[in-house]
Write an enzyme that holds these catalytic residues in place. Structure first.
Site, PDB file in Angstrom:
ATOM      1  N   GLU A   1       0.141   3.702   1.654  1.00  0.00           N
ATOM      2  CA  GLU A   1       0.159   4.162   3.053  1.00  0.00           C
ATOM      3  C   GLU A   1       1.535   3.949   3.681  1.00  0.00           C
ATOM      4  O   GLU A   1       1.897   4.627   4.640  1.00  0.00           O
ATOM      5  CB  GLU A   1      -0.874   3.392   3.875  1.00  0.00           C
ATOM      6  CG  GLU A   1      -2.247   3.997   3.901  1.00  0.00           C
ATOM      7  CD  GLU A   1      -2.297   5.345   4.602  1.00  0.00           C
ATOM      8  OE1 GLU A   1      -1.987   5.388   5.796  1.00  0.00           O
ATOM      9  OE2 GLU A   1      -2.635   6.340   3.956  1.00  0.00           O
TER      10      GLU A   1
ATOM     11  N   TYR B   1      -1.932   0.201  10.628  1.00  0.00           N
ATOM     12  CA  TYR B   1      -2.192  -0.448   9.337  1.00  0.00           C
ATOM     13  C   TYR B   1      -0.946  -0.348   8.448  1.00  0.00           C
ATOM     14  O   TYR B   1      -0.480  -1.343   7.886  1.00  0.00           O
ATOM     15  CB  TYR B   1      -3.391   0.221   8.642  1.00  0.00           C
ATOM     16  CG  TYR B   1      -3.527  -0.143   7.177  1.00  0.00           C
ATOM     17  CD1 TYR B   1      -4.106  -1.353   6.799  1.00  0.00           C
ATOM     18  CD2 TYR B   1      -3.058   0.705   6.177  1.00  0.00           C
ATOM     19  CE1 TYR B   1      -4.219  -1.694   5.455  1.00  0.00           C
ATOM     20  CE2 TYR B   1      -3.160   0.367   4.835  1.00  0.00           C
ATOM     21  CZ  TYR B   1      -3.749  -0.830   4.486  1.00  0.00           C
ATOM     22  OH  TYR B   1      -3.843  -1.177   3.154  1.00  0.00           O
TER      23      TYR B   1
ATOM     24  N   SER C   1       0.810  -1.219   0.000  1.00  0.00           N
ATOM     25  CA  SER C   1       0.000   0.000   0.000  1.00  0.00           C
ATOM     26  C   SER C   1       0.840   1.264   0.000  1.00  0.00           C
ATOM     27  O   SER C   1       1.893   1.339   0.645  1.00  0.00           O
ATOM     28  CB  SER C   1      -0.867  -0.003   1.262  1.00  0.00           C
ATOM     29  OG  SER C   1      -1.390   1.281   1.495  1.00  0.00           O
TER      30      SER C   1
END
Ligand code: GDD
Length: 321
Positions: free
Chosen positions: A110, A131, A108
């Site tokens: 992120e 996460y 990801s």
């Protein structure tokens, strides 16, 4: 006939990917999360190994995860387990069963977190949530299994990707659902958190093409997948409401409940490597993506309106905020 195994097949990406694989003539197997709480923790890995040995897939797409960033602050341990260790469990099952398969990891953007834009494969990770930290762990474990055991294991580092199938608690879909309901008079307000965050939003249907392409290469590698454009949450909301002839400022209310303890301010991907090596590029523009989502949610809202007018209560109307 090629066989594929997809975890998280009922999610947004899983559904688009399953369609792509079926269209290409694959036999597709999928794994979903069971919602009941049977105490099978100690034997679950055997089940996974049995499953993989029995199916013997040519390709594995690991999309299943606890994928909501805000939720990961409330459930950090669960997120670490599912999103981080979940990847390790599958890699270990591949190793132990000895099946010859190609592996795709849903990494990801992120992971870049606080790293200044634009971000590409060489940008150091600065994760800003449990996460993101779990995804960083999974990313390195994939690289380690590639190096240590010669596995064909790849990381697709995907920037945000949306569609009418996006879960309703992610910001784009939350906005298109609420704005279309407001248009039809079903509700009046939309509660949001940080409007200044910027994201590189693409169309999920385009992004699953890239996943497949990564596994068709001679050698495994890691690839950033992004559109190369960034927009703020405010701009997304403004455009959605404007398409419906509404003024977002009259309906959007800031609710600190949706702020995150640490935020990722700007994501903007540089997908040059994927463009060159995979010959991949996004087809759907930002405006087309918004049109697609608004149109689909307008249809949904019309159905809800019909039900409400007929005196039925509508669970979604409450659930959405
Ligand atoms: N969900 C949500 N709800 N986000 C909000 C809200 C709100 O009410 N208000 C503002 N935002 C802001 C968030 O703070 C964030 O900066 C941005 O909108 C996008 O939030 P999400 O749509 O929840 O996505 P995300 O960027 O945190 O994570 C998604 O993209 C990642 C890839 O970069 C998820 O799909 C992740 O699983 C994925 O890895």
């Amino acid at each position: 006939m090629k066989k594929a195994f997809v975890t998280g097949i009922t999610g947004q990406d899983g559904s688009y990917l399953a369609q792509l694989l079926l269209d290409k003539g694959y036999e597709v197997h999928g794994l979903i999360r069971r919602s009941s709480t049977f105490n099978t923790d100690r034997i679950d890995h055997f089940q996974l190994m049995d499953l993989l040995a029995a199916i013997n897939p040519d390709e594995i797409y690991h999309l299943g995860a606890q994928s909501h960033v805000r939720v990961s602050f409330d459930m950090p341990e669960y997120t670490g387990d599912i999103t981080g260790l979940g990847t390790l469990r599958i890699l270990e099952s591949i190793r132990k069963t000895g099946i010859k398969t190609k592996f795709y990891q849903a990494s990801s953007s992120e992971m870049f977190g606080a790293a200044p834009p634009p971000q590409n494969e060489n940008t150091p990770f600065q994760p800003r949530s449990p996460y993101a930290a779990a995804k960083v762990y999974a990313y390195y474990v994939v690289q380690n299994y590639r190096d240590a055991y010669g596995m064909f294991a790849t990381n697709g580092i995907l920037f945000n990707h949306e569609s009418p199938r996006r879960g309703e608690t992610f910001v784009t879909r939350k906005i298109t659902r609420a704005a279309t309901q407001i248009k039809l008079g079903i509700r009046d307000k939309l509660y949001l958190g940080n409007l200044d965050a910027k994201r590189d939003w693409g169309f999920a249907g385009d992004f699953v093409d890239a996943m497949w392409l990564m596994l068709q290469q001679e050698k495994p590698d890691d690839y950033v997948i992004a559109t190369g454009e960034t927009h703020s949450v405010r701009e997304f909301a403004e455009r959605v409401f404007a398409k419906l002839d509404l003024d977002y400022a009259r309906h959007v209310v800031i609710d600190p409940r949706y702020f995150r303890p640490t935020e990722v301010d700007v994501l903007l991907g540089d997908a040059s490597r994927a463009k060159k090596a995979l010959n991949w590029q996004p087809k759907v523009t930002f405006d087309q993506l918004i049109d697609m989502m608004v149109l689909a949610d307008l249809e949904l809202a019309k159905k809800e309106k019909t039900l409400l007018d007929a005196g039925y209560s509508c669970a979604n109307v409450e659930r959405i905020s």
